[in-house]
Design a protein around this motif. Structure first.
Motif, mmCIF file in Angstrom:
data_model
loop_
_atom_site.group_PDB
_atom_site.id
_atom_site.type_symbol
_atom_site.label_atom_id
_atom_site.label_comp_id
_atom_site.label_asym_id
_atom_site.label_seq_id
_atom_site.Cartn_x
_atom_site.Cartn_y
_atom_site.Cartn_z
ATOM 1 N N GLN A 129 48.890 81.138 115.637
ATOM 2 C CA GLN A 129 48.612 79.697 115.662
ATOM 3 C C GLN A 129 49.824 78.851 116.085
ATOM 4 O O GLN A 129 49.837 77.643 115.862
ATOM 5 N N ILE A 130 50.815 79.453 116.689
ATOM 6 C CA ILE A 130 51.950 78.672 117.191
ATOM 7 C C ILE A 130 51.479 77.678 118.241
ATOM 8 O O ILE A 130 51.939 76.531 118.295
ATOM 9 N N CYS A 131 50.543 78.082 119.087
ATOM 10 C CA CYS A 131 50.007 77.180 120.105
ATOM 11 C C CYS A 131 49.267 76.012 119.463
ATOM 12 O O CYS A 131 49.386 74.864 119.902
ATOM 13 N N VAL A 132 48.518 76.315 118.408
ATOM 14 C CA VAL A 132 47.757 75.277 117.711
ATOM 15 C C VAL A 132 48.695 74.239 117.099
ATOM 16 O O VAL A 132 48.480 73.028 117.210
ATOM 17 N N LYS A 133 49.754 74.715 116.475
ATOM 18 C CA LYS A 133 50.685 73.824 115.784
ATOM 19 C C LYS A 133 51.547 73.003 116.738
ATOM 20 O O LYS A 133 51.986 71.899 116.399
ATOM 21 N N ASN A 134 51.789 73.517 117.941
ATOM 22 C CA ASN A 134 52.686 72.839 118.870
ATOM 23 C C ASN A 134 51.974 71.982 119.913
ATOM 24 O O ASN A 134 52.640 71.240 120.643
ATOM 25 N N CYS A 135 50.662 72.054 119.981
ATOM 26 C CA CYS A 135 49.925 71.264 120.975
ATOM 27 C C CYS A 135 49.984 69.776 120.615
ATOM 28 O O CYS A 135 49.563 69.384 119.524
ATOM 29 N N PRO A 136 50.477 68.919 121.502
ATOM 30 C CA PRO A 136 50.627 67.497 121.184
ATOM 31 C C PRO A 136 49.324 66.711 121.202
ATOM 32 O O PRO A 136 49.288 65.565 120.743
ATOM 33 N N VAL A 137 48.243 67.300 121.739
ATOM 34 C CA VAL A 137 46.982 66.554 121.847
ATOM 35 C C VAL A 137 45.835 67.240 121.106
ATOM 36 O O VAL A 137 44.663 66.917 121.323
ATOM 37 N N ASP A 138 46.173 68.173 120.229
ATOM 38 C CA ASP A 138 45.156 68.860 119.426
ATOM 39 C C ASP A 138 44.068 69.468 120.321
ATOM 40 O O ASP A 138 42.872 69.276 120.093
ATOM 41 N N ALA A 139 44.509 70.210 121.340
ATOM 42 C CA ALA A 139 43.568 70.778 122.308
ATOM 43 C C ALA A 139 43.201 72.225 122.016
ATOM 44 O O ALA A 139 42.748 72.934 122.913
ATOM 45 N N PHE A 140 43.404 72.660 120.778
ATOM 46 C CA PHE A 140 43.091 74.047 120.435
ATOM 47 C C PHE A 140 42.069 74.147 119.315
ATOM 48 O O PHE A 140 42.044 73.319 118.397
ATOM 49 N N ASN A 178 38.229 83.015 113.800
ATOM 50 C CA ASN A 178 38.171 84.479 113.824
ATOM 51 C C ASN A 178 39.414 85.097 114.488
ATOM 52 O O ASN A 178 39.310 85.960 115.369
ATOM 53 N N ASN A 179 40.576 84.624 114.070
ATOM 54 C CA ASN A 179 41.869 85.157 114.519
ATOM 55 C C ASN A 179 42.165 84.896 115.996
ATOM 56 O O ASN A 179 43.071 85.514 116.569
ATOM 57 N N LEU A 180 41.420 84.013 116.621
ATOM 58 C CA LEU A 180 41.592 83.786 118.054
ATOM 59 C C LEU A 180 41.715 82.295 118.383
ATOM 60 O O LEU A 180 40.916 81.478 117.926
ATOM 61 N N ALA A 181 42.725 81.966 119.182
ATOM 62 C CA ALA A 181 42.912 80.591 119.645
ATOM 63 C C ALA A 181 42.145 80.381 120.944
ATOM 64 O O ALA A 181 42.040 81.285 121.775
ATOM 65 N N LYS A 182 41.612 79.179 121.127
ATOM 66 C CA LYS A 182 40.891 78.847 122.349
ATOM 67 C C LYS A 182 41.172 77.400 122.721
ATOM 68 O O LYS A 182 41.162 76.517 121.862
ATOM 69 N N ILE A 183 41.434 77.164 124.001
ATOM 70 C CA ILE A 183 41.769 75.825 124.470
ATOM 71 C C ILE A 183 40.507 74.995 124.675
ATOM 72 O O ILE A 183 39.520 75.472 125.238
ATOM 73 N N LYS A 184 40.544 73.747 124.227
ATOM 74 C CA LYS A 184 39.482 72.787 124.505
ATOM 75 C C LYS A 184 39.839 72.120 125.836
ATOM 76 O O LYS A 184 40.688 71.231 125.891
ATOM 77 N N GLY A 209 51.659 72.632 129.179
ATOM 78 C CA GLY A 209 52.302 73.935 129.233
ATOM 79 C C GLY A 209 53.094 74.340 128.004
ATOM 80 O O GLY A 209 53.690 75.423 127.970
ATOM 81 N N ILE A 210 53.112 73.500 126.978
ATOM 82 C CA ILE A 210 53.873 73.820 125.766
ATOM 83 C C ILE A 210 53.334 75.082 125.112
ATOM 84 O O ILE A 210 54.091 75.944 124.652
ATOM 85 N N CYS A 211 52.015 75.225 125.085
ATOM 86 C CA CYS A 211 51.387 76.387 124.443
ATOM 87 C C CYS A 211 51.835 77.693 125.107
ATOM 88 O O CYS A 211 52.178 78.666 124.433
#
Length: 269
Positions: free
Chosen positions: A219-230, A234-240, A248-250
């Motif tokens: 969830q590093i991508c989830v926590k670092n996304c500035p626009v809450d786009a994740f 079920n253990n998997l991240a997905k971009i909205k 590109g931060i994620c």
């Protein structure tokens, strides 16, 4: 002689009568075809892929003229075709976000582990019958090229044991999506530059043991996304994709490289 001529006259008379009746029926029951149907049909790309939800370009053309489908209903043609159809119909065409297929797996021969070596029929569906395929990851691309074989636009090729989509050739016909036994091919916006290219719902430890580039659910991508786009489930991240701003931060923070930065490369000639 009369015995011979009578049947001829009778059959001739019946034939003439039926011909007249059929001619009258064709006039009475004729259906007038709107000339716009042919105009719209000629403006469509002719892929007959069914991605629009209708049985080919003929079906879509009729639906557009009947008002059952918008002018921008063809995902293959995109904005250029939508504008032509809109001009014919005398309406405004809204912009169409082009969608393309993407294989959500990067587990090639070097990065993904195998359970066994498969030497059978080169068909992912056949291999998948044997213990869900040779890949240790249950959602890993099997690399037999079934999606490549079924693609009518030469938009898929194999590289290092996994399927790769050439976005510039993809028409979003969805034939590859339908044939993939792993269900790891999805439509994504053409313009989106970042994709979580993994479909595994396994926990991080198991993912690491099966593949070097899978999503481990940190969830590093989830926590670092500035626009809450994740989204995370079920253990998997997905971009909205409708929220993502392609910053590109994620991708820069992802510890395994599971977030693919940049559009799919074009197949080298």
């Amino acid at each position: 002689m009369t015995d011979i001529l009578n049947p001829i006259f009778v059959l001739g008379g019946l034939g003439f009568t039926f011909a007249v009746l059929l001619s009258i029926a064709s006039q009475v029951f004729s259906v007038e075809i709107d000339p716009k149907v042919d105009e719209v049909r000629n403006a469509l790309p002719g892929a007959n892929c069914g991605a629009c939800g209708y049985p080919g370009c003929d079906g879509l053309a009729q639906a557009i003229v009947d008002g059952r489908s918008p002018a921008n209903a063809c995902p293959v043609g995109g904005d250029p075709v939508a504008e032509k159809v809109a001009d014919i119909m005398g309406v405004n065409a809204a912009n169409v976000d082009r969608q393309v297929a993407t294989v959500l797996c990067q587990g090639d021969c070097e990065k993904a582990k195998l359970k066994y070596r498969y030497d059978g029929i080169k068909d992912c569906r056949a291999e998948n019958i044997l213990q869900n395929g040779s890949k240790a990851c249950s959602t890993g691309c099997l690399g037999c090229g079934t999606c490549m074989d079924i693609c009518p636009f030469d938009a898929i090729y194999m590289e290092d044991g996994i399927a790769v989509v050439d976005k510039d050739k993809c028409t979003a016909c969805m034939k590859c999506i339908e044939v993939c036994p792993k269900q790891i091919i999805e439509l994504v916006p053409y313009e989106n530059e970042y994709i979580v290219k993994c479909k595994s719902n396994d926990k991080g430890k198991e993912v690491r043991s099966n593949c070097d580039i899978g999503c481990i659910g940190c969830q590093i991508c989830v926590k670092n996304c500035p626009v809450d786009a994740f989204e995370f489930e079920n253990n998997l991240a997905k971009i909205k994709y409708d929220t993502c701003i392609n910053c590109g931060i994620c991708a820069s923070k992802c510890p395994t490289g599971a977030i693919f930065p940049g559009k799919e490369k074009t197949k080298a000639s």
